[in-house]
Design a protein around this motif. Structure first.
Motif, PDB file in Angstrom:
ATOM      1  N   THR A  94      -4.966 -12.751   6.655  1.00 13.36           N
ATOM      2  CA  THR A  94      -4.619 -12.277   5.252  1.00 13.36           C
ATOM      3  C   THR A  94      -5.526 -12.201   4.770  1.00 13.36           C
ATOM      4  OG1 THR A  94      -5.591 -14.722   5.288  1.00 13.36           O
ATOM      5  CG2 THR A  94      -3.069 -15.142   5.536  1.00 13.36           C
ATOM      6  N   ILE A  99      -3.561 -17.422  -1.096  1.00 10.05           N
ATOM      7  CA  ILE A  99      -2.663 -16.600  -1.773  1.00 10.05           C
ATOM      8  C   ILE A  99      -1.435 -18.236  -0.548  1.00 10.05           C
ATOM      9  CG2 ILE A  99      -0.947 -15.212  -2.075  1.00 10.05           C
ATOM     10  CD1 ILE A  99      -3.113 -14.428  -3.185  1.00 10.05           C
ATOM     11  N   GLY A 100      -1.579 -18.161   0.977  1.00  6.42           N
ATOM     12  CA  GLY A 100      -0.683 -18.720   1.741  1.00  6.42           C
ATOM     13  C   GLY A 100      -0.938 -20.621   0.548  1.00  6.42           C
ATOM     14  N   ASP A 145       1.213  -1.137   0.334  1.00  5.10           N
ATOM     15  CA  ASP A 145       0.308   0.066   0.193  1.00  5.10           C
ATOM     16  C   ASP A 145       0.816   0.768  -0.012  1.00  5.10           C
ATOM     17  OD1 ASP A 145      -2.545  -1.608   0.019  1.00  5.10           O
ATOM     18  OD2 ASP A 145      -1.656  -1.952   2.775  1.00  5.10           O
ATOM     19  N   ILE A 155      -2.527 -14.258  10.645  1.00  3.81           N
ATOM     20  CA  ILE A 155      -1.807 -13.827   9.722  1.00  3.81           C
ATOM     21  C   ILE A 155      -2.977 -12.513   9.779  1.00  3.81           C
ATOM     22  CG2 ILE A 155      -0.276 -13.634   7.383  1.00  3.81           C
ATOM     23  CD1 ILE A 155       0.665 -15.692   9.509  1.00  3.81           C
ATOM     24  N   VAL A 166      -1.176  -3.442   7.060  1.00  2.79           N
ATOM     25  CA  VAL A 166      -3.575  -4.861   7.075  1.00  2.79           C
ATOM     26  C   VAL A 166      -2.165  -5.601   8.127  1.00  2.79           C
ATOM     27  CG1 VAL A 166      -4.895  -4.680   6.281  1.00  2.79           C
ATOM     28  CG2 VAL A 166      -3.274  -2.969   4.809  1.00  2.79           C
ATOM     29  N   GLY A 167      -3.175  -6.327   7.932  1.00  2.00           N
ATOM     30  CA  GLY A 167      -3.328  -7.269   9.126  1.00  2.00           C
ATOM     31  C   GLY A 167      -2.161  -7.355  10.487  1.00  2.00           C
ATOM     32  N   ALA A 197      -3.487  -8.612  -3.597  1.00  2.00           N
ATOM     33  CA  ALA A 197      -3.205  -7.147  -4.264  1.00  2.00           C
ATOM     34  C   ALA A 197      -4.257  -6.510  -4.399  1.00  2.00           C
ATOM     35  CB  ALA A 197      -2.015  -6.798  -5.014  1.00  2.00           C
TER      36      ALA A 197
HETATM   37  P1  IMP Z   1      -1.793 -12.892   2.227  1.00  2.00           P
HETATM   38  O1  IMP Z   1      -0.808 -12.316   0.841  1.00  2.00           O
HETATM   39  O2  IMP Z   1      -3.143 -12.497   2.005  1.00  2.00           O
HETATM   40  O3  IMP Z   1      -1.580 -14.464   2.333  1.00  2.00           O
HETATM   41  O4  IMP Z   1      -2.024 -11.949   3.547  1.00  2.00           O
HETATM   42  C1  IMP Z   1      -0.523 -11.777   4.034  1.00  2.00           C
HETATM   43  C2  IMP Z   1      -0.159 -10.348   4.660  1.00  2.00           C
HETATM   44  O5  IMP Z   1       0.123  -9.662   3.526  1.00  2.00           O
HETATM   45  C3  IMP Z   1      -1.129  -9.860   5.472  1.00  2.00           C
HETATM   46  O6  IMP Z   1      -0.799  -8.937   6.065  1.00  2.00           O
HETATM   47  C4  IMP Z   1      -1.925  -8.991   4.545  1.00  2.00           C
HETATM   48  O7  IMP Z   1      -3.072  -8.554   4.732  1.00  2.00           O
HETATM   49  C5  IMP Z   1      -0.237  -8.081   4.002  1.00  2.00           C
HETATM   50  N1  IMP Z   1      -1.079  -7.737   1.943  1.00  2.00           N
HETATM   51  C6  IMP Z   1      -1.893  -9.012   1.552  1.00  2.00           C
HETATM   52  N2  IMP Z   1      -1.415  -8.324   0.221  1.00  2.00           N
HETATM   53  C7  IMP Z   1      -1.871  -6.750   0.856  1.00  2.00           C
HETATM   54  C8  IMP Z   1      -1.566  -5.909   0.106  1.00  2.00           C
HETATM   55  O8  IMP Z   1      -2.353  -5.776  -1.358  1.00  2.00           O
HETATM   56  N3  IMP Z   1      -1.583  -5.072   0.438  1.00  2.00           N
HETATM   57  C9  IMP Z   1      -0.855  -4.641   2.402  1.00  2.00           C
HETATM   58  N4  IMP Z   1      -1.354  -5.756   2.673  1.00  2.00           N
HETATM   59  C10 IMP Z   1      -1.223  -6.974   1.964  1.00  2.00           C
END
Ligand code: IMP
Length: 425
Positions: A129, A134-135, A13, A127, A272-273, A39
């Motif tokens: 997510t 994705i994972g 971001d 996490i 985020v997260g 994303a």
């Molecule tokens: P995942 O990629 O959905 O497995 O999420 C893993 C971590 O990456 C989490 O903390 C999400 O919030 C963060 N995350 C994934 N994609 C983005 C993005 O595009 N922007 C910001 N944080 C992201």
């Protein structure tokens, strides 16, 4: 024209979408190299706001060719949805958008497994997510159980789907999560596969041919350095290499063919997260930054955690990615602050840290060592020349670049395309 890698230098971001939009002007081919529909790039077409998760926003520039590289995990349903959305706006995607036959498929069962795994971890270990699978999808890729885009062309594709849904169901069942109906999944994915066939290509050959023809290639990263599976705050990371190295493995372009690396970095920090974030502001000032910067996730709508600029994070990104030029974004969000803090190092257990400690437990206890600078307290978004910025704003920008190393390539002072001061890129 140079081949460029564009990376996020923080926790995602950073405003990559806008910088990509500006750099696309100089590129012939835009290649997304990792991540998936986690994303989100916000794009405005004819006053209508759309969010693209998979397709490079270069698709909105007539004449540009866009590639979804082998390093991306592609949710084919989401991809088809985005194609239809773009075509619905009167733009042509056929012959301009290609998806790698080597890219892995992010399936419904990956999303179900993502959700089940977060539930299993519970509130204190999750996490956070995006829930886009994705994972589990990258997990299948590495465990050599994945399905690839190219498999959609195989006559036995439905058998492959049935088999994988069956295996995922066994895991979901063991986790106490709802299972999926293999027949419905097969039907859905066969329909989607038929629709996507014209977009599937050997993008490796395409990328190499473009390079051999002297075309300029922009390799577009998603997420950011601190979310990188190797160099981020593991395990609170995404499951791919969001850093510059991932651009080569995720596209097939040799590292020797890269001319420059552009790091995108915000004038403050967001995340985020879950996971540690040393400069997080948990007070009203943090809330103010969130509102002024419109810091809400493009994919999930979640409020982003906000904090001061962290130069330790920035230097980490500079080293890991070899950043030549910085695209510094959202300076205008700080316009009203009387005092601005910059974290220059951390302190933990009486020790000073100038680099990110690998140990998450240590990192989570790191206290920022701040430097304070006076704010400029006047609007900046209308300014069209760097030299016209208030002196205190320039001093802040130059201090950040001094701490990071490298050169200032571009400074963004508002969401619109015009609110961009271009220096060296
Ligand atoms: P995942 O990629 O959905 O497995 O999420 C893993 C971590 O990456 C989490 O903390 C999400 O919030 C963060 N995350 C994934 N994609 C983005 C993005 O595009 N922007 C910001 N944080 C992201």
């Amino acid at each position: 024209m140079p081949n460029t890698i564009l990376v996020g230098a923080q926790w995602g971001d950073e405003g990559k979408g806008k910088v990509i939009d500006v750099l696309t002007d100089q590129a012939d081919l835009v290649v997304r190299y990792q991540g998936g529909s986690n994303a989100g790039h916000t794009v405005i077409v004819d006053g209508k706001k759309h969010v693209l998760h998979l397709i490079p926003s270069g698709i909105l520039h007539p004449g540009k060719v866009c590639v979804i590289g082998n390093g991306v995990v592609v949710d084919p349903i989401e991809l088809l949805h985005e194609i239809r959305m773009i075509e619905g706006q009167g733009m042509v995607t056929a012959g301009r958008l290609w998806v790698s036959d080597r890219a892995h498929l992010a399936m419904s069962y990956h999303k179900a497994l993502d959700k089940a795994d977060e539930a299993r971890r519970g509130a204190d270990r999750k996490i956070g997510t995006t829930g886009r699978g994705i994972g589990p999808c990258y997990g299948d890729k590495v465990a050599r159980n994945g399905l690839r885009i190219g498999d959609m062309l195989a006559p036995h594709f439905s058998d492959l789907v049935t088999q994988r849904v069956g295996a995922a169901n066994a895991t979901l069942h063991a986790m106490g999560a709802p299972t999926l109906d293999p027949a419905t999944e097969c039907e859905t994915y066969l329909t989607v596969a038929r629709a996507l066939m014209p977009y599937i290509a050997d993008t490796l050959t395409l990328v190499h041919q473009a390079d051999a023809d002297g075309k300029s290639i922009l390799l577009e990263g998603a997420q950011g350095t601190m979310l990188d599976i190797d160099f981020g705050t593991y395990p609170f990371v995404t499951s791919s290499n969001a850093t510059a190295g991932g651009a080569c493995t995720g596209s097939g372009l040799s590292p020797r063919r890269i001319d420059r690396v552009v790091g995108v970095i915000k004038c403050y920090t967001t995340r985020v997260g879950e996971g540690p974030f040393p400069t997080e502001m948990k007070d009203a000032a943090g809330e103010d930054l969130r509102q002024r910067g419109a810091e809400f996730g493009a994919t999930t709508g979640r409020p982003r955690r906000c904090g001061w600029f962290d130069a330790v994070v920035g230097r980490h990104a500079a080293r890991v990615n070899g950043v030549d030029f910085w695209a510094l974004t959202k300076l205008d969000v700080l316009d009203t602050l009387p005092v601005i803090k910059i974290c220059v190092a951390y302190a933990c257990d009486g020790k000073r840290y100038d680099a990110i400690p690998a140990c998450l437990e240590t990192f989570s206890r790191c206290e920022p060592i701040y430097e304070e600078m006076p704010g400029w307290m006047e609007p900046t978004s209308h300014i069209t020349r760097y030299s016209d910025l208030p002196l205190k704003a320039r001093t802040y920008v130059e201090r950040l670049i001094g701490l990071l190393g490298g050169r200032l390539g571009l400074l963004s002072i508002g969401p619109a395309r015009e609110t961009t001061l271009r220096m060296a890129i």
